[in-house]
Design a protein around this motif. Sequence first.
Motif, PDB file in Angstrom:
ATOM      1  N   ILE A 438       0.866  -1.173   0.000  1.00 56.56           N
ATOM      2  CA  ILE A 438       0.000   0.000   0.000  1.00 56.56           C
ATOM      3  C   ILE A 438       0.904   1.225   0.000  1.00 56.56           C
ATOM      4  N   GLU A 440      -0.502   4.153  -1.117  1.00 46.86           N
ATOM      5  CA  GLU A 440      -1.415   5.288  -1.055  1.00 46.86           C
ATOM      6  C   GLU A 440      -1.766   5.637   0.387  1.00 46.86           C
ATOM      7  N   TYR A 441      -0.829   5.971   1.180  1.00 44.98           N
ATOM      8  CA  TYR A 441      -1.191   6.440   2.520  1.00 44.98           C
ATOM      9  C   TYR A 441      -0.215   7.518   2.955  1.00 44.98           C
ATOM     10  N   ILE A 456      -5.636   7.513   4.654  1.00 45.34           N
ATOM     11  CA  ILE A 456      -5.769   6.839   3.357  1.00 45.34           C
ATOM     12  C   ILE A 456      -6.927   7.490   2.608  1.00 45.34           C
ATOM     13  N   ASN A 457      -7.113   7.054   1.360  1.00 45.57           N
ATOM     14  CA  ASN A 457      -8.100   7.712   0.476  1.00 45.57           C
ATOM     15  C   ASN A 457      -9.362   8.168   1.186  1.00 45.57           C
ATOM     16  N   TYR A 600      -0.509  -5.036   5.715  1.00 46.09           N
ATOM     17  CA  TYR A 600      -1.411  -5.104   4.572  1.00 46.09           C
ATOM     18  C   TYR A 600      -1.125  -6.311   3.700  1.00 46.09           C
ATOM     19  N   ASN A 617     -10.886   1.737  11.374  1.00 39.04           N
ATOM     20  CA  ASN A 617     -11.056   2.686  10.269  1.00 39.04           C
ATOM     21  C   ASN A 617     -12.078   3.750  10.619  1.00 39.04           C
TER      22      ASN A 617
END
Length: 640
Positions: A438, A440-441, A456-457, A600, A617
Amino acid sequence: MVVSRIKILESSEIQKIAAGEVVERPVNVLKELIENSLDAKATSITIYLEDAGKKLIRIIDNGSGMSHEDAKLCFEHHATSKINTFNDLNRITTFGFRGEALSSIAAVSKVNLITKQELEQLGIELDIEQNKIEKENFINCNVGTELIIKDLFFNVPARKKFLKSKETEYRAITHLFYAFCFSYINVNFKLYSDNRLVYNCPAVQRLEKRFGQLYDHNIIQNIIELNLDNSKEYNPSYKISGAISNSKYSRYDRSQIYLFVNNRWVKNYKLVQAFIRGYQAILEPSKFPIGVVNIFIDKQEIDINIHPKKEEVQFLHPKLIENVITGSIIKSLENNFNKSLNYNAYSAKDMSAINISENIKQEVVDSQHFKEDKVISIPTYDQTIKIFTDNIRLEHNQELNSNEKNSVKNIDHKDAHDLDDYLNGGINNTDNRTKNNITEYRLIGQALKTYIIIEINDGLTLIDQHAAHERIIYQRISSNFTNVPTISLVLPEVIELISEDILMLNLNADIFIQCGIIIEQISANSIVIKQVPIFLKNILLKDIILKSIATIKENHKLEKDKLNNIIKEKIHAQISCKSAIKAGDILQPGTINQIIQDLYNVENKLTCPHGRPTIYNLTVYDIEKFFKRNYRQKIDNLFL
Ligand code: ADP
Ligand code: MG
């Protein structure tokens, strides 16, 4: 239709049936025999077992012995020297009085009796089979009685078939043995099993000393006297005494809590619970204390089921007794804690205002060495090696054949494999997982020295650093544990255990070997650990062994394969837990990123091996909902 005609049973058949009421298994036989020896005022009782009593039980005492006539009579049904009439029952002080035990035992086994009374020249020796005297001799022997019970149920195959496994029988017998040792501290008890002296417990003055004889020698410093808590509703119809473990000692099972009512061992779940409740403030829920509680209570207040096999007791006021036990334990732990405070030269006056239970809790936390402000990263292989170098020599196993899939891998520190490589799957060649990076963080950082926060997104993610790291290690070691690097311990740690625990370990040694743990028994009550997986820190071995034993005991009824898997899982979970970074460890960004990437990429990433969540989350939606942003937008829209 043929209807069977009524006939009168042979007396030998009647006795076999009756025997079932008293004697179901070796432990029942032994209990009757020990009670007879104690009734005969013995101060020394030696027990020999073969195959946990299934093959042979031999007991030698130095009690009063029997006259020649009594010896010949004692195997008759309802032969007793302890009462004459029913009314005598009211003043009975002995264990036995029904005169059933010896006749029942002799109905279902082969018996040999040797006995002599004080003033007799010679003793008598009898061989008995099916309650009949087969042989009779005069013999030179000591005052007292020796009984040998061979081949239990040789003539009742149906019952013999249902005897439990050796370890189950042995466990039951050692519990019984412990119970007698605790309730008769003035008696010298010895137990031999398959020709090995397992316990030798000379008479002692104080109950605490028994713990040293039955557990490990160092335990006494952690055993405290049980004081009656008479702060509340003191009731002179009962008295309590005993000895219990303090906050520094615990087990992972509740099997070592012994309760006695008027000197009889009783099994009562509610009382055990009450005992454990006394430790609520100081022991975590998976840990259990050990101890002995003697309750002396007015006969009017109880109904002891006098059936020979049963050890149950009913109280007139059960809640009261439970509260007294819990209260007494809390009181005793507090007193002990206060004493240790005085010892440390604190002023007792200063402490008196403080809630003592809180202090005990604090003591436990302190003892766990909660790490403050210590920056750590995942140890590299070299660092791991350093942890061990004081007392560990790494041995290169020349015979190692790395192609052999099922061998436990023994590595040298010159070897190229390192722990990081291992954890990253470097050793695990069969592992074809595709990496699922991952990227994208955005790392926000570490919070409360416990949680990693990333963006994250679609929101924020909180990661529990310990739970996550535990899961990562667990997945990697359990997916290919047969290749786990191990090290031999140069100064193997000697671990003292009770003998039933050692039997459990021996019976399951293969599972431990498969996990890279090599255990060797060095005496009846101790083992050493010779080799462990590299991830295990030396100091935690005893804990891991004790937890595994508790798991074996909980699951002993399962098939071997299933049991193997459960134990393996437990060992893996413990290894992961012990080697994972902890809450409270300050992490550097490199380490944090590694954990995130690794987490992950593993299976079952959402929970740690114990089932706790690893990730929390908080989606944009959750956040906006909380701040009522949607609502706001709608209002804004209205005005646009
Ligand atoms: P109970 O204990 O109910 O009287 P048992 O069948 O257990 O019945 O024993 C029968 C009798 O045998 C006892 O009452 C006692 O007189 C004698 N006896 C048994 N074991 C011993 C022993 N170890 N030492 C002395 N006498 C014994
Ligand atoms: Mg008896």
